[in-house]
Design a protein around this motif. Sequence first.
Motif, PDB file in Angstrom:
ATOM      1  N   ILE A 134       0.839  -1.201   0.000  1.00 42.83           N
ATOM      2  CA  ILE A 134       0.000   0.000   0.000  1.00 42.83           C
ATOM      3  C   ILE A 134       0.872   1.248   0.000  1.00 42.83           C
ATOM      4  CG2 ILE A 134      -1.671   1.339   1.356  1.00 42.83           C
ATOM      5  CD1 ILE A 134      -2.813  -1.435   2.257  1.00 42.83           C
ATOM      6  N   ALA A 135       1.913   1.258   0.857  1.00 35.93           N
ATOM      7  CA  ALA A 135       2.823   2.413   0.913  1.00 35.93           C
ATOM      8  C   ALA A 135       3.553   2.587  -0.413  1.00 35.93           C
ATOM      9  CB  ALA A 135       3.818   2.249   2.050  1.00 35.93           C
ATOM     10  N   ALA A 136       3.927   1.476  -1.037  1.00 37.30           N
ATOM     11  CA  ALA A 136       4.667   1.547  -2.302  1.00 37.30           C
ATOM     12  C   ALA A 136       3.824   2.127  -3.433  1.00 37.30           C
ATOM     13  CB  ALA A 136       5.181   0.162  -2.690  1.00 37.30           C
ATOM     14  N   THR A 137       2.512   2.005  -3.348  1.00 40.65           N
ATOM     15  CA  THR A 137       1.668   2.594  -4.389  1.00 40.65           C
ATOM     16  C   THR A 137       1.641   4.122  -4.302  1.00 40.65           C
ATOM     17  OG1 THR A 137      -0.345   2.419  -3.063  1.00 40.65           O
ATOM     18  CG2 THR A 137       0.158   0.581  -4.537  1.00 40.65           C
ATOM     19  N   ARG A 140       9.786   6.024  -1.581  1.00 47.72           N
ATOM     20  CA  ARG A 140      10.729   6.153  -0.474  1.00 47.72           C
ATOM     21  C   ARG A 140      10.811   4.857   0.324  1.00 47.72           C
ATOM     22  NH1 ARG A 140      12.002  11.226   1.705  1.00 47.72           N
ATOM     23  NH2 ARG A 140      13.478   9.823   2.645  1.00 47.72           N
ATOM     24  N   SER A 141      11.982   4.249   0.336  1.00 46.80           N
ATOM     25  CA  SER A 141      12.148   2.968   1.025  1.00 46.80           C
ATOM     26  C   SER A 141      11.892   3.106   2.522  1.00 46.80           C
ATOM     27  CB  SER A 141      13.542   2.395   0.766  1.00 46.80           C
ATOM     28  OG  SER A 141      14.536   3.239   1.285  1.00 46.80           O
ATOM     29  N   LEU A 142      12.173   4.273   3.090  1.00 49.57           N
ATOM     30  CA  LEU A 142      11.921   4.474   4.520  1.00 49.57           C
ATOM     31  C   LEU A 142      10.441   4.295   4.835  1.00 49.57           C
ATOM     32  CD1 LEU A 142      12.889   5.304   7.363  1.00 49.57           C
ATOM     33  CD2 LEU A 142      12.432   7.665   6.695  1.00 49.57           C
ATOM     34  N   TYR A 143       9.565   4.862   4.029  1.00 55.00           N
ATOM     35  CA  TYR A 143       8.130   4.757   4.277  1.00 55.00           C
ATOM     36  C   TYR A 143       7.622   3.343   4.015  1.00 55.00           C
ATOM     37  CZ  TYR A 143       8.461   9.849   4.196  1.00 55.00           C
ATOM     38  OH  TYR A 143       8.808  11.140   4.439  1.00 55.00           O
ATOM     39  N   ILE A 144       8.174   2.705   3.020  1.00 51.21           N
ATOM     40  CA  ILE A 144       7.745   1.339   2.694  1.00 51.21           C
ATOM     41  C   ILE A 144       8.153   0.379   3.811  1.00 51.21           C
ATOM     42  CG2 ILE A 144       8.041  -0.574   1.065  1.00 51.21           C
ATOM     43  CD1 ILE A 144       8.420   1.648  -1.115  1.00 51.21           C
ATOM     44  N   THR A 145       9.411   0.459   4.252  1.00 53.55           N
ATOM     45  CA  THR A 145       9.863  -0.443   5.316  1.00 53.55           C
ATOM     46  C   THR A 145       9.195  -0.115   6.646  1.00 53.55           C
ATOM     47  OG1 THR A 145      11.837   0.913   5.705  1.00 53.55           O
ATOM     48  CG2 THR A 145      12.086  -0.996   4.270  1.00 53.55           C
ATOM     49  N   THR A 146       8.917   1.171   6.903  1.00 47.12           N
ATOM     50  CA  THR A 146       8.212   1.534   8.134  1.00 47.12           C
ATOM     51  C   THR A 146       6.803   0.956   8.118  1.00 47.12           C
ATOM     52  OG1 THR A 146       9.496   3.564   8.358  1.00 47.12           O
ATOM     53  CG2 THR A 146       7.425   3.449   9.573  1.00 47.12           C
ATOM     54  N   SER A 147       6.140   1.016   6.981  1.00 42.76           N
ATOM     55  CA  SER A 147       4.801   0.423   6.863  1.00 42.76           C
ATOM     56  C   SER A 147       4.854  -1.084   7.083  1.00 42.76           C
ATOM     57  CB  SER A 147       4.208   0.724   5.487  1.00 42.76           C
ATOM     58  OG  SER A 147       4.073   2.099   5.304  1.00 42.76           O
TER      59      SER A 147
END
Length: 189
Positions: free
Chosen positions: A129-132, A136-143
Amino acid sequence: MLALVVCVSYALGCFAPGWLLVRRRTGADLRDTGSGGTGATNAARVLGGGGFLIVLLLDAGKAVLALALARWLLPDDPWSAVALPAVVAGHIWPAPLRFRGGRGAGPFLGGCLMLNPLFAAAAAIPAAIAATFTRRSLYITTSAAMGGIVCAWWLLPGAPARVAFGVALLFVVLAHRTHFMRALHRPAP
């Protein structure tokens, strides 16, 4: 035996495939590039997407190996899960690299999957969902981490595994603290 598990797990965590692959390919120290870490995301800056995948698999694999070894040495001991924070600590603070390693996400992922394979779904859904919405890898990994945290209580078998998960997660968050601070202070696009 538990002390041996912790020491061996830390030593496995110190193995830095991203640093080794970049050193072999270019002769450079990966920690002098990009974020300064030795993990898959920073290795991808030099090695590309294929390098990212190889380093991620090797980083996750060292946690899988550490937890498998812990279960083999301590088959009925629920505290064998302490291999997870030990391997993550070795990845983040590797003695052979003067305690400057990666951020811990790769081994944390591998260890979580070893604790319970359903962590993959718990992490993948919010990460997708974050990747859509962002690259930013930070937001994707945090999600992904938040999905795992929310499900940890139900997915982990007992208090020792939950404590090991919490300590390993704390290490990963501490390693990412500068990334979080930069993201908080960056103006919105």
